[in-house]
Design an enzyme around this catalytic site. Structure first.
Site, short mmCIF file in Angstrom:
data_model
loop_
_atom_site.label_atom_id
_atom_site.label_comp_id
_atom_site.label_asym_id
_atom_site.label_seq_id
_atom_site.Cartn_x
_atom_site.Cartn_y
_atom_site.Cartn_z
N GLU A 27 3.94 22.43 24.89
CA GLU A 27 3.97 21.79 23.57
C GLU A 27 2.68 22.16 22.83
O GLU A 27 1.66 22.45 23.46
CB GLU A 27 4.05 20.27 23.76
CG GLU A 27 3.98 19.48 22.45
CD GLU A 27 4.30 18.00 22.61
OE1 GLU A 27 4.56 17.55 23.73
OE2 GLU A 27 4.27 17.30 21.58
N ASN A 72 6.74 15.51 20.94
CA ASN A 72 6.53 14.77 19.70
C ASN A 72 6.09 15.69 18.57
O ASN A 72 6.40 15.44 17.40
CB ASN A 72 5.46 13.69 19.92
CG ASN A 72 5.91 12.63 20.92
OD1 ASN A 72 7.10 12.48 21.19
ND2 ASN A 72 4.96 11.92 21.49
N ASN A 172 13.65 15.76 19.51
CA ASN A 172 12.94 15.23 20.67
C ASN A 172 12.86 13.70 20.61
O ASN A 172 12.45 13.15 19.58
CB ASN A 172 11.51 15.80 20.71
CG ASN A 172 10.69 15.25 21.85
OD1 ASN A 172 10.98 15.55 23.01
ND2 ASN A 172 9.68 14.44 21.55
N GLU A 173 13.27 13.05 21.66
CA GLU A 173 13.11 11.58 21.83
C GLU A 173 13.39 10.82 20.53
O GLU A 173 12.55 10.04 20.06
CB GLU A 173 11.70 11.27 22.36
CG GLU A 173 11.47 11.84 23.74
CD GLU A 173 10.14 11.46 24.38
OE1 GLU A 173 9.27 10.89 23.71
OE2 GLU A 173 9.98 11.76 25.59
N TYR A 244 8.46 9.81 32.98
CA TYR A 244 7.12 9.97 33.55
C TYR A 244 6.87 8.77 34.45
O TYR A 244 6.96 7.63 33.97
CB TYR A 244 6.06 10.03 32.45
CG TYR A 244 6.19 11.25 31.55
CD1 TYR A 244 5.67 12.47 31.95
CD2 TYR A 244 6.83 11.17 30.32
CE1 TYR A 244 5.78 13.59 31.13
CE2 TYR A 244 6.95 12.28 29.50
CZ TYR A 244 6.42 13.49 29.91
OH TYR A 244 6.54 14.59 29.11
N GLU A 292 11.85 16.67 30.38
CA GLU A 292 10.45 16.24 30.53
C GLU A 292 10.40 15.33 31.75
O GLU A 292 11.05 14.26 31.75
CB GLU A 292 9.94 15.48 29.30
CG GLU A 292 9.62 16.35 28.12
CD GLU A 292 8.93 15.59 26.99
OE1 GLU A 292 8.09 14.71 27.26
OE2 GLU A 292 9.27 15.88 25.83
N GLN A 347 3.67 18.97 31.69
CA GLN A 347 3.87 20.25 31.03
C GLN A 347 3.34 21.34 31.96
O GLN A 347 3.20 21.08 33.15
CB GLN A 347 3.19 20.24 29.68
CG GLN A 347 3.74 19.12 28.77
CD GLN A 347 3.31 19.20 27.32
OE1 GLN A 347 2.69 20.13 26.87
NE2 GLN A 347 3.65 18.17 26.56
O1 AHR Z 1 4.81 15.48 27.14
C1 AHR Z 1 4.05 14.62 26.33
C2 AHR Z 1 4.92 13.79 25.40
O2 AHR Z 1 5.69 12.89 26.13
C3 AHR Z 1 5.91 14.56 24.58
O3 AHR Z 1 5.37 15.06 23.41
C4 AHR Z 1 6.95 13.54 24.27
O4 AHR Z 1 8.22 14.10 24.10
C5 AHR Z 1 6.88 12.58 25.43
O5 AHR Z 1 6.87 11.27 25.03
#
Ligand code: AHR
Length: 509
Positions: A27, A72, A172-173, A244, A292, A347
């Site tokens: 990103e 993001n 995205n999201e 995450y 992700e 990432q």
């Molecule tokens: O990977 C970091 C961030 O985590 C990304 O920009 C977003 O998509 C997620 O919330």
């Protein structure tokens, strides 16, 4: 001594791993691009300004697909800013991360970098501040051969041949309140449907990923998936999952149990897809794009001042316990290979990443690098439906957590079985019996490697990469059973070569 057992049979398997589950993500955030993959002037930089030290380390991870440019970031990004002559590219405020984006690096540079990496691009379009027209224009710019405004614009930028990008994320999201231009399910569903339709009219060979929930604990999880899929069904091929894991509770046993939530999330998302499929009496099966995933301790700390260029933000330093959790998340992805078709470790460099760099200096492997590298190398093939019998424990949030988490993959080409196993037990070694049943005949244990014996908080640093796999004594096979001692708190890989199987198969032919 505690004991656990895994029973494997050649006849029972979940499916074949799709190599795209070993993907990653770059990103425009922090030092992922600038100072990560791209640093002209760095001693290892090639003619394009790409750091070859980073590229070599990333190549060892065997990532076949890389998502770009966000995250993001993409929800406020104008792709046109990042193409054409560098001196004409505008400096812009990146509202997602409160930094300044120079646009020195953009679409064509990323495609070129992926070409050198031997990886496909998973391109994400901005459905936050922009819409279907801009998304279609980017497809035309990237994939249309020539003779139209955008395809000729690409050619005028020095890219004569189309990039032929096959996989496209539709924003995205988009359910997240933090996302620039976030939407409710009905509004996003309609936009995603129209954008995907328009993009596919431009290039019918592309495949699209619609946004699922931003994470498994979103209040609308499930309802969101059902609604957006129902609206956009005919034009999408995958739905995204993001997750995450973190040790918010500062409780190791609980943290180690969290990959169970990853597994539940996958089953749940697949069920939502199947529900819509059933309702629509459709033959189409939506794939899961877990685009992700990682451990993220949410160290947003290193921010120095606002509106910096490529500041060192979100640079999590991973420890040994994180490597175990990442190893188990990989096991989960493998075990669900019938549904998970794409996955991206988020990432790749510097930002919540397996590879860290110093600007102008060296690069090193974080603790999570190794479980990923070995899963990518030896996790390709037929994932076996193992029957696991393990002692269990209860933690703060989870009950019946098996001490052992294991997944086995049979690679027909190499005629090898790879067993990935984590021992969650913080105190005890566990004797792990692997019953090979139909994998009979002459077999040879090739290796047992383990990451073990560290304090859970042990990290790797530039000058001291301590947490890394070591060769163990090879276990023996007796009476169709392979008995492996799994040290307390350990990640393990055991590889077995099946000499006889190949012969039997050849005879049958
Ligand atoms: O990977 C970091 C961030 O985590 C990304 O920009 C977003 O998509 C997620 O919330």
């Amino acid at each position: 001594m505690k004991k656990a057992k895994l029973t494997l049979s050649n006849g029972f398997f979940v499916g074949e791993t799709d190599k795209r589950i070993f993907g990653s993500f770059i990103e425009h955030i922090g030092r992922a691009v600038y100072g990560g993959i791209y640093e002209p002037g760095h001693p290892s930089a090639d003619g394009d300004g790409f750091r070859t030290d980073v590229m070599e380390m990333a190549k060892k991870l065997g990532v076949p697909i890389i998502r770009y440019p966000g995250g993001n970031f993409v929800s406020g990004y104008n792709w046109e800013d990042g193409v054409g002559l560098r001196e004409n590219r505008p400096r812009r405020l990146d509202m997602a991360w409160h930094t300044v984006e120079t646009n020195e690096f953009g679409t064509n540079e990323f495609v070129k970098w992926c070409g050198k990496m031997g990886a496909d691009v998973l391109m994400c379009v901005n459905l936050g501040t922009r819409g279907m027209e801009d998304a279609k224009n980017l497809v035309e710019y990237c994939n249309f051969e020539k003779g139209t405004y955008y395809s000729d614009l690409r050619r005028s930028h020095g890219c004569e041949k189309p990039h032929n990008i096959k996989y496209w994320c539709l924003g995205n999201e988009m359910d997240g309140g933090w996302q620039i231009g976030c939407k409710n399910a009905a509004d996003y569903g309609k936009l995603a449907k129209n954008a995907a339709h328009y993009m596919k009219l431009c290039d019918p060979t592309i495949e699209t990923v619609i946004c699922g929930s931003s994470h498994s604990r979103m209040p609308t999880v499930g309802d969101w998936e059902k609604e957006v899929l129902d609206i956009a069904w005919d034009h999408v091929d995958y739905i995204s999952l993001h997750q995450y894991l973190s040790d918010n509770e500062h409780d190791l046993k609980n943290f180690l149990a969290k990959p169970m939530e990853t597994e539940r999330y996958i089953k749940f998302a697949a069920a939502a897809c199947d529900l819509v499929q059933g309702k629509r009496r459709s033959k189409k099966r939506i794939g899961l794009s877990f685009d992700e995933w990682n451990v993220w301790r949410r160290t947003m700390n290193q921010k120095i001042t606002e509106w910096d260029e490529a500041p060192p933000i979100v640079q999590d330093i991973y420890d040994f316990s994180d490597a175990l959790v990442v190893g188990m998340m990989l096991n989960v992805l493998l075990r669900n290979c019938d549904r998970v078709k794409i996955a991206c470790l988020a990432q790749l460099v510097n930002v919540i990443a397996p590879i860290m760099t110093e600007t102008g200096g060296s690069a090193w492997e974080q603790t999570i690098y190794y479980p990923f590298m070995y899963a990518s190398k030896y996790g390709r093939g037929r994932v076996l439906t193992g029957i696991l019998d393990s002692p269990r424990y209860d933690s703060l949030e989870f009950t019946d957590v098996p001490y052992i988490d294991a997944t086995a993959v049979y690679n027909e080409e190499k005629n090898e079985i790879s067993i990935f196993a984590v021992n969650r037990d913080t105190e005890d070694e566990i004797l792990f019996d692997i019953s090979l049943l139909e994998f009979s005949g002459k077999r040879e244990v090739l290796e047992h490697i383990a990451i073990e014996g560290h304090d859970p908080a042990q990290i790797n640093t530039l000058n001291d990469v301590k947490v890394l796999p070591k060769q163990k004594e090879k276990p023996v096979i007796e009476n169709n059973r392979l008995s492996v001692k799994l040290p307390p708190l350990s990640w393990n890989l055991v590889r077995v070569h099946l000499k006889q199987m190949r012969k039997l198969r050849q005879k049958a032919l």
